[in-house]
Design a protein around this motif. Structure first.
Motif, short mmCIF file in Angstrom:
data_model
loop_
_atom_site.label_atom_id
_atom_site.label_comp_id
_atom_site.label_asym_id
_atom_site.label_seq_id
_atom_site.Cartn_x
_atom_site.Cartn_y
_atom_site.Cartn_z
N PRO A 77 0.83 -1.21 0.00
CA PRO A 77 0.00 0.00 0.00
C PRO A 77 0.86 1.26 0.00
CG PRO A 77 -0.82 -1.60 1.59
CD PRO A 77 0.48 -2.13 1.10
N PRO A 78 0.56 2.23 -0.84
CA PRO A 78 1.41 3.42 -0.97
C PRO A 78 1.50 4.26 0.31
CG PRO A 78 -0.63 3.70 -2.21
CD PRO A 78 -0.57 2.26 -1.79
N ASP A 79 0.50 4.15 1.19
CA ASP A 79 0.53 4.95 2.41
C ASP A 79 1.19 4.22 3.58
OD1 ASP A 79 -1.46 3.05 2.60
OD2 ASP A 79 -2.91 4.36 3.60
N GLU A 80 1.67 3.01 3.34
CA GLU A 80 2.37 2.27 4.40
C GLU A 80 3.74 2.89 4.63
OE1 GLU A 80 3.14 -2.46 5.48
OE2 GLU A 80 3.12 -1.82 3.38
N PRO A 81 4.15 3.11 5.89
CA PRO A 81 5.48 3.67 6.14
C PRO A 81 6.57 2.81 5.48
CG PRO A 81 4.18 3.72 8.15
CD PRO A 81 3.37 2.94 7.13
N LEU A 82 7.60 3.47 4.97
CA LEU A 82 8.60 2.78 4.16
C LEU A 82 9.18 1.56 4.86
CD1 LEU A 82 10.42 2.56 1.68
CD2 LEU A 82 12.01 4.11 2.81
N TRP A 83 9.64 1.72 6.10
CA TRP A 83 10.33 0.60 6.75
C TRP A 83 9.37 -0.51 7.14
CZ3 TRP A 83 15.25 -0.30 6.14
CH2 TRP A 83 16.05 0.78 5.74
N ASP A 84 8.10 -0.18 7.37
CA ASP A 84 7.10 -1.22 7.56
C ASP A 84 6.89 -1.99 6.26
OD1 ASP A 84 6.80 -0.37 10.15
OD2 ASP A 84 4.90 0.68 9.81
N ALA A 85 6.86 -1.25 5.15
CA ALA A 85 6.69 -1.90 3.85
C ALA A 85 7.88 -2.78 3.52
CB ALA A 85 6.50 -0.83 2.77
N LEU A 86 9.08 -2.31 3.82
CA LEU A 86 10.27 -3.11 3.56
C LEU A 86 10.26 -4.40 4.38
CD1 LEU A 86 12.86 -0.19 3.56
CD2 LEU A 86 12.29 -1.62 1.58
N ALA A 87 9.92 -4.28 5.66
CA ALA A 87 9.87 -5.47 6.52
C ALA A 87 8.79 -6.43 6.04
CB ALA A 87 9.61 -5.06 7.96
N GLY A 88 7.62 -5.89 5.70
CA GLY A 88 6.55 -6.75 5.22
C GLY A 88 6.90 -7.47 3.93
#
Length: 203
Positions: A77-88
């Motif tokens: 999701p584009p609104d997900e914080p970057l480092w959360d997105a990277l971890a996910g």
């Protein structure tokens, strides 16, 4: 991905997993390409359609996982914080594929011991470095697209990509160091959380 492309990806993954299993069990010089093909249920000619060497087959799993990571990052999701997105994205790519479920690894401690030997094999180290370099460019491009940075002019996406590779490498190494007692997924989550927090000093 169409059916043909999916079948090719499945064959490639099966060959790479078979090569890794044989390396862990027998050492890098303890088997031939024909045995990789037989373990994956294909012909040696099919092996040669995918890989030019045992080393390339072994390290392709690492490369493919990192390239899928870049694709998964683009889909977050584009609104997900970057480092959360990277971890996910990283955790999603550590889910076992069908080739692993069909031919699971043996006892975790025994498997980790074999992998420790495998990753120190000189014939493989150069291939792992090449895989990392190829993946770094894709990860940086995905980060640039997500953050609105310029891949050619800005340091940021390249620095993030390098940090991602460092977290993945360190998590896997820690998993092997602990003989499998600490799951790689746990170290991945912790590693990304620490980077996101600015690597605070441990208590």
């Amino acid at each position: 991905m169409g059916l043909r492309e999916r079948k090719k990806a499945e064959t490639r993954a099966a060959l790479s997993w078979a090569a890794i299993q044989l390396t862990v069990e027998r050492g890098f010089d303890g088997f031939k390409v024909e045995e990789i093909a037989a373990a994956a249920g294909v012909s040696p000619r099919t092996f040669n359609n995918y890989f030019s060497s045992k080393a390339e087959a072994i390290t392709s799993r690492h490369l493919d996982r990192l390239l899928r990571f870049a694709g998964e990052l683009r889909r977050r999701p584009p609104d997900e914080p970057l480092w959360d997105a990277l971890a996910g994205a990283a955790l999603a790519e550590f889910e076992p594929g069908p080739e692993v479920l069909a031919h699971p690894a043996p006892d975790p401690a025994q498997w980790a011991a074999g992998l420790r030997v495998m990753v120190t094999e000189p014939a493989l180290q150069g291939e792992f470095l090449r895989a990392g370099a190829a993946a770094r460019a894709e990860i940086a491009a995905a980060v640039a697209g997500r953050t609105g940075t310029d891949l050619g002019a800005d340091l940021y996406p390249h620095l993030v990509a390098a940090a991602v590779l460092a977290v993945v490498d360190t998590a896997v190494t820690h998993h092997l160091r602990t003989s499998g007692a600490v799951p790689a997924e746990q170290s991945l989550a912790e590693g990304f959380a620490l980077i996101a927090a600015g690597l605070p000093a441990p208590h």
